[in-house]
Design an enzyme around this catalytic site. Structure first.
Site, PDB file in Angstrom:
ATOM      1  CB  ILE A  68      41.661  19.554  15.213  1.00 27.37           C
ATOM      2  CG1 ILE A  68      40.276  18.973  15.530  1.00 27.37           C
ATOM      3  CG2 ILE A  68      41.557  20.651  14.176  1.00 27.37           C
ATOM      4  CD1 ILE A  68      39.298  20.009  16.122  1.00 27.37           C
ATOM      5  CB  SER A  69      41.288  14.227  12.779  1.00 24.79           C
ATOM      6  OG  SER A  69      42.439  13.583  13.264  1.00 24.79           O
TER       7      SER A  69
END
Length: 213
Positions: A63-64
């Site tokens: 997840i960025s």
């Protein structure tokens, strides 16, 4: 699936940090203030969900970090009901941000494990992309084109031609380009044949995978 006052307080702090780092689009900041990022992470990471950090989500993906999500979202300049194609659904957090900003989201994920998990999670949390599909992001979604914006959430070695073709005139394509580290690249389609290109700094993403079949 709890979202507590403590979580909200941590989100407010995160949004203040993003504003200090140069995120100024009120739609982006409001979306990130509202969306419970901790619910998109494995429970072991929950205590760290509102740090400006990327986390693993399974299938070798991440997840960025929130700043990256905010930066890419801001570059799209989303207006209500814009059609946005997202390549790389991942955890669904970026998808939720786009939905909360008022976009009609079409999203593709090529990791089946993530696709199954996220397609169950998003509706539970009240986020409903127009289309969520399992498939090869390099090909885009020609049947639903053209798009007002296209966002790629994995590092691409080059800009896929099908994605450029599926952007409407005036549309914006946001894609991290490069092998080891990526340069955040913004393409604006000026005419049928002319694209304006901007390079906006170095980022690190997991690689964008192509279906070789």
């Amino acid at each position: 699936m709890k979202d507590t006052a403590k979580h909200q307080g941590l989100r407010n702090q995160l949004v203040d940090l993003l504003a200090k780092k140069g995120i100024h689009d009120p739609k982006v900041l409001q979306a990130m203030k509202m969306i419970p990022r901790h619910l998109f992470l494995e429970s072991s990471f929950e205590d760290f969900a509102y740090q400006d950090t990327a986390f693993p989500i399974g299938a070798g993906q991440t997840i960025s970090q929130p700043y990256t999500v905010a930066f890419q979202s801001q570059l799209l300049e989303i207006k209500t009901d814009d059609k946005i194609l997202e390549i790389g659904t991942g955890s669904g957090y970026q998808t939720a941000v786009l939905c909360k900003m008022g976009a009609k989201v079409f999203t593709i994920e090529r990791q089946n494990e993530l696709y199954r998990k996220t397609s169950a999670l998003l509706p539970k949390l009240g986020y409903r992309p127009r289309v969520m599909m399992f498939g090869d992001g390099y090909k885009g979604l020609p049947a639903d084109a053209p798009f007002d914006g296209i966002i790629v959430t994995a590092g691409a070695p080059f800009i896929p031609k099908p994605l450029m073709a599926q952007l409407k005139v005036g549309g914006r394509l946001v894609i991290p380009v490069g092998e080891d580290k990526q340069i955040m690249t913004l393409l604006i389609r000026k005419t049928e044949t002319h694209f304006e290109q901007h390079e906006l700094g170095d980022f690190r993403f997991v690689p964008m995978l192509e279906d070789k079949n």
